[in-house]
Design a protein around this motif. Sequence first.
Motif, PDB file in Angstrom:
ATOM      1  N   PHE A 104     -13.700  35.772  -0.661  1.00  0.00           N
ATOM      2  CA  PHE A 104     -13.951  34.340  -0.678  1.00  0.00           C
ATOM      3  C   PHE A 104     -13.507  33.776  -2.023  1.00  0.00           C
ATOM      4  O   PHE A 104     -13.502  34.473  -3.033  1.00  0.00           O
ATOM      5  N   PRO A 105     -13.153  32.482  -2.043  1.00  0.00           N
ATOM      6  CA  PRO A 105     -12.757  31.856  -3.311  1.00  0.00           C
ATOM      7  C   PRO A 105     -13.925  31.827  -4.301  1.00  0.00           C
ATOM      8  O   PRO A 105     -15.074  31.657  -3.902  1.00  0.00           O
ATOM      9  N   PHE A 106     -13.612  31.965  -5.571  1.00  0.00           N
ATOM     10  CA  PHE A 106     -14.640  31.924  -6.620  1.00  0.00           C
ATOM     11  C   PHE A 106     -15.432  30.615  -6.562  1.00  0.00           C
ATOM     12  O   PHE A 106     -16.615  30.584  -6.888  1.00  0.00           O
ATOM     13  N   VAL A 162     -14.354  37.155  -4.072  1.00  0.00           N
ATOM     14  CA  VAL A 162     -15.736  37.587  -3.908  1.00  0.00           C
ATOM     15  C   VAL A 162     -15.907  38.233  -2.543  1.00  0.00           C
ATOM     16  O   VAL A 162     -15.508  37.665  -1.529  1.00  0.00           O
ATOM     17  N   LEU A 163     -16.505  39.418  -2.525  1.00  0.00           N
ATOM     18  CA  LEU A 163     -16.881  40.081  -1.282  1.00  0.00           C
ATOM     19  C   LEU A 163     -18.399  40.075  -1.183  1.00  0.00           C
ATOM     20  O   LEU A 163     -19.082  40.237  -2.192  1.00  0.00           O
ATOM     21  N   ILE A 164     -18.898  39.891   0.021  1.00  0.00           N
ATOM     22  CA  ILE A 164     -20.345  39.942   0.257  1.00  0.00           C
ATOM     23  C   ILE A 164     -20.613  40.942   1.372  1.00  0.00           C
ATOM     24  O   ILE A 164     -20.002  40.870   2.440  1.00  0.00           O
ATOM     25  N   GLU A 189     -15.061  33.977 -15.572  1.00  0.00           N
ATOM     26  CA  GLU A 189     -14.775  33.589 -14.187  1.00  0.00           C
ATOM     27  C   GLU A 189     -15.659  34.377 -13.214  1.00  0.00           C
ATOM     28  O   GLU A 189     -16.226  33.808 -12.276  1.00  0.00           O
ATOM     29  N   ALA A 190     -15.812  35.675 -13.442  1.00  0.00           N
ATOM     30  CA  ALA A 190     -16.647  36.514 -12.578  1.00  0.00           C
ATOM     31  C   ALA A 190     -18.116  36.106 -12.678  1.00  0.00           C
ATOM     32  O   ALA A 190     -18.802  36.002 -11.661  1.00  0.00           O
ATOM     33  N   ILE A 234     -17.161  41.234  -7.162  1.00  0.00           N
ATOM     34  CA  ILE A 234     -16.193  40.251  -7.615  1.00  0.00           C
ATOM     35  C   ILE A 234     -15.150  40.925  -8.486  1.00  0.00           C
ATOM     36  O   ILE A 234     -15.485  41.653  -9.422  1.00  0.00           O
ATOM     37  N   CYS A 235     -13.880  40.662  -8.188  1.00  0.00           N
ATOM     38  CA  CYS A 235     -12.773  41.040  -9.063  1.00  0.00           C
ATOM     39  C   CYS A 235     -12.173  39.747  -9.573  1.00  0.00           C
ATOM     40  O   CYS A 235     -11.788  38.876  -8.780  1.00  0.00           O
TER      41      CYS A 235
END
Length: 190
Positions: free
Chosen positions: A183-185, A162-164, A112-113, A105-106
């Motif tokens: 992806f959106p937070f 977000v990356l998974i 927020e993260a 996550i950035c």
Amino acid sequence: MAKLSWGGFDLDARWDLWFLGPTASSTRRRQPSTPIACLSSLSSSLAEDTMVSTHPTADLAAIRKRLNVLSCLKTPPALSAADLDQMRQDLATFNDLSDYQTLGICADTLSEAKEAMESFLAALGVTVTLDLPTREGAVYLKFNTLKGAWYLDDYSGPSRGVLITFHSSEPEYAELVGTYGPFPFTLFRP
């Protein structure tokens, strides 16, 4: 690194570096996508190939195609409620079939993260309360579900979201292995 913008979306063909961290370098390169191909496939891929099977080995290629449309973006696009529901279903299917996941996550702030990480992990079936040190400004937060380990660092790049990465050692699930997003937070927030 070339910076491209198309239709209000920031594009970056080398977002691999974003997932690996702010100081990491990658020897693996994604095939660059053109802005037009990326964005025109975004809405059409999410709308078509809708998963109708509930079988555990549902059409992994179709799910991968839908999830891959975000891979050339630096920030998550605005999506319809139906598209967000489809993403949640697709991620749940890949989660069920994978051995473990790595999330990156950035975000503009640590809170927020952390909130995004905890909501994504809960959606993946991982219950955790992250006890993170205080940090000001934009951050990069990574979590490995196999080890239950996290990494936190400052982040000065433009990417957000977000990356998974889904990992599987089973040959029949090789199609799901890869990194998806951003992806959106708020994708899994109530």
